[in-house]
Design an enzyme around this catalytic site. Structure first.
Site, PDB file in Angstrom:
ATOM      1  N   THR A  68       0.806  -1.218   0.000  1.00 38.00           N
ATOM      2  CA  THR A  68       0.000   0.000   0.000  1.00 38.00           C
ATOM      3  C   THR A  68       0.839   1.267   0.000  1.00 38.00           C
ATOM      4  O   THR A  68       0.628   2.173  -0.802  1.00 38.00           O
ATOM      5  CB  THR A  68      -0.944   0.002   1.214  1.00 38.00           C
ATOM      6  OG1 THR A  68      -1.781  -1.147   1.144  1.00 38.00           O
ATOM      7  CG2 THR A  68      -1.811   1.251   1.236  1.00 38.00           C
ATOM      8  N   ASN A  89       5.656  -1.182   3.335  1.00 35.23           N
ATOM      9  CA  ASN A  89       4.790  -0.660   4.387  1.00 35.23           C
ATOM     10  C   ASN A  89       5.570  -0.494   5.683  1.00 35.23           C
ATOM     11  O   ASN A  89       5.416   0.499   6.392  1.00 35.23           O
ATOM     12  CB  ASN A  89       3.608  -1.599   4.637  1.00 35.23           C
ATOM     13  CG  ASN A  89       2.523  -1.477   3.590  1.00 35.23           C
ATOM     14  OD1 ASN A  89       2.495  -0.531   2.807  1.00 35.23           O
ATOM     15  ND2 ASN A  89       1.615  -2.440   3.563  1.00 35.23           N
TER      16      ASN A  89
END
Length: 544
Positions: A68, A89
């Site tokens: 992400t 991340n």
């Protein structure tokens, strides 16, 4: 439709009339190119509108660390995630003073008394959300420098998504935390966002009926068993009383984020002032649903239908206010279905990662092999794949021996594609070739930063899900260097745009230069890894 670019502040003033008044940049977390293609014919709302614009069905998050934070760091900066400083991340920093050496991409670990902790825990540690790890400016920040009256606003389902797309210089920024939206420490919540939180709070714990199952989803209504007598594939997101924790993993979550975006548009009259504004939105329900239920079942089918309608409702709000806006929609990464279903659907080699493939187990074996102190870990990592770090408590000779032994042990594992050395990655040039042609080494280079990346990087084989057990509720994930995680759609739409579809590969680092050309923000070639994509579809060129 008129497009115009500008190279500096004076040119920006001249381009104002041709520029859209609002840029809406949307990231749908875990919307792979495969998902978009699978459900494209079923869209009737916002995604159908976007598919009628300029479509690049083969966009690439070209790096290996398809997570992400790295993915969101490319979208509005125009640089690969490694250059942005966002290698994953989470990564390990053995030099920091606190006991917890795990660093979260969207925290400021310099603040004493903070700790990110276990991301799967309900509290997620006690960290201060921040974009300070992001080393480059976003398009919104660049716009504010040439057009001080422009607003740079971001809202998302996750803090890392909002912070990576908005950057450091933001006028408003919100993300979901707990049971409502929050913002940066030291910033107050607006009265409208406070009221929105109150409205959500009054309903989030109340029961809701199951979603209706669209006709095209019926064939996907099949139970698939996985570990611990659990299953996926037959759930329509009904919520019992007191089940607020289910909210994020349902289509209701995206609707809430888009309601927050609408609130910000109304509060600040975005797109209705003298200057162009930027609104970055990241929708996270697809990602939570993909993790909890996989990508190929009833749950994802319902989500795609609901997402399409929610985005369409948001566009209708902008239309009702006569805002001249341009929309870009993409994703931070793709995803892979759970291996138990894949094994039934033509992928017999799909499997879960070996529970013994981790830094603790491998490190203990190496320590024993080298007769090192077994009480202190010699190897650190955040998971079975990605960056591995060697203890700083060892001598240089011991570190070299640990590195050699650990790399050999891991490389020999049947689920491992390859193990890449830090120096080998650093010596590799960033590729300028088509991203589907990149070697694994080139993919790893794009998400590599010399001061943050590990002593070596582990890449797993295709169709290996890096989740050993589903006991914590995750059945599927992403993060690999394979194209099912790298390929994402890239869609552009503005009223009057000439529709065309370009099937050849492009990259998410192309988005910021492309949008910049529309609003008079030139990103110097040496400050971007991407290129401007001509959206005109005719003899004119939107990049000129």
């Amino acid at each position: 439709m008129t497009f115009s670019g500008a190279a500096n502040a004076e040119d920006h003033i001249a381009a104002d009339e041709a520029s859209p008044k609002l840029v809406v940049a949307i990231s749908v977390d875990q919307l792979s190119a495969d998902l978009f293609a699978e459900y494209r014919n079923s869209f009737t709302g916002g995604l159908k509108r976007l598919a009628s614009g300029v479509v690049f069905p083969s966009g690439y998050q070209s790096h290996a660390a398809t997570e992400t934070c790295p993915g969101h760091s490319t979208i509005m900066t125009g640089v690969h995630s490694g250059r942005a400083g966002i290698i994953a991340n989470n990564w390990i920093d053995l030099s920091i003073k606190r006991d917890d050496k795990t660093v979260y991409c969207a925290e400021d670990e310099r603040i004493e008394g903070t700790s990110f902790g276990d991301i799967t825990a309900a509290t997620q540690g006690d960290y201060v959300a921040s974009s300070w790890h992001l080393l480059v400016p976003t398009l919104g920040e660049r716009l504010k420098k040439v057009s001080p009256k422009s607003r740079n606003v971001a809202v998302a389902g996750k803090d890392r998504s909002a912070l990576m797309m908005g950057g450091k210089d933001v006028d408003e920024i919100y993300w979901w935390k707990g049971n409502g939206f929050t913002t940066l420490v030291g910033r107050g919540m607006s009265s409208s966002m406070t009221a929105l939180n109150k409205n959500i709070g009054e309903t989030i714990n109340k029961a809701r009926p199951a979603y209706a199952v669209p006709a095209h989803c019926e064939a996907r209504n099949a139970k698939i068993a996985h570990g611990d007598d659990k299953s996926v594939g037959d759930y329509a997101f009904q919520r019992p009383d007191g089940a607020a924790q289910i909210f994020r993993g349902s289509p209701d979550f995206d609707a809430a984020v888009l309601t927050a975006a609408t609130t910000l548009v109304n509060d600040h009259k975005l797109g209705q002032g003298e200057a162009t504004d930027i609104l970055s939105i990241s929708l996270a329900a697809t990602d939570y649903i993909g993790h909890a239920f996989g990508t190929a079942g009833l749950e994802m089918c319902i989500q795609m239908s609901a997402l399409d309608q929610s985005i369409g409702d948001f566009f209708n709000v902008l239309d009702s206010q006569n805002i001249d806006y341009v929309v870009m929609l993409t994703a931070d990464h793709g995803g892979l279905d759970l291996p138990e279903r894949m094994q039934l659907q033509g992928v017999p080699m799909a499997q879960r990662v070996d529970s013994e493939l981790n830094a603790k187990t491998i490190g203990a074996a190496v320590a024993k092999q080298l007769n090192l102190d077994s009480e202190k870990p010699v190897l650190h990592a955040d998971g079975p794949f990605g960056d591995y770090y060697i203890s700083l408590d060892l001598s240089e000779g011991q570190r070299a021996a640990v590195k050699k032994s650990a790399m050999a042990l891991i490389a020999a594992h049947p689920q491992v594609e390859m193990v890449l050395d830090h120096d080998e990655i650093l010596a590799t040039e960033i590729s300028r070739e088509a991203p589907e042609q990149w070697t694994m080494l080139q993919r790893a280079r794009a998400s590599f930063h010399p001061d943050r990346s590990g002593d070596f990087v582990v890449l797993l084989k295709k169709a290996i899900t890096p989740i050993a057990t589903t006991a914590r509720g995750y059945v599927a994930t992403h993060g690999s260097p394979w194209d099912y995680d790298r390929r994402v759609p890239m869609l552009f739409w503005r009223e009057g745009i000439r529709h065309f579809e370009q099937p050849l590969s492009v990259m998410t680092v192309d988005i910021a230069p492309t949008l910049g050309a529309l609003i008079g923000v030139d990103i110097p070639a040496e400050e971007t890894d991407g290129k401007c994509l001509d959206l005109d579809g005719g003899p004119a060129n939107s990049c000129e």
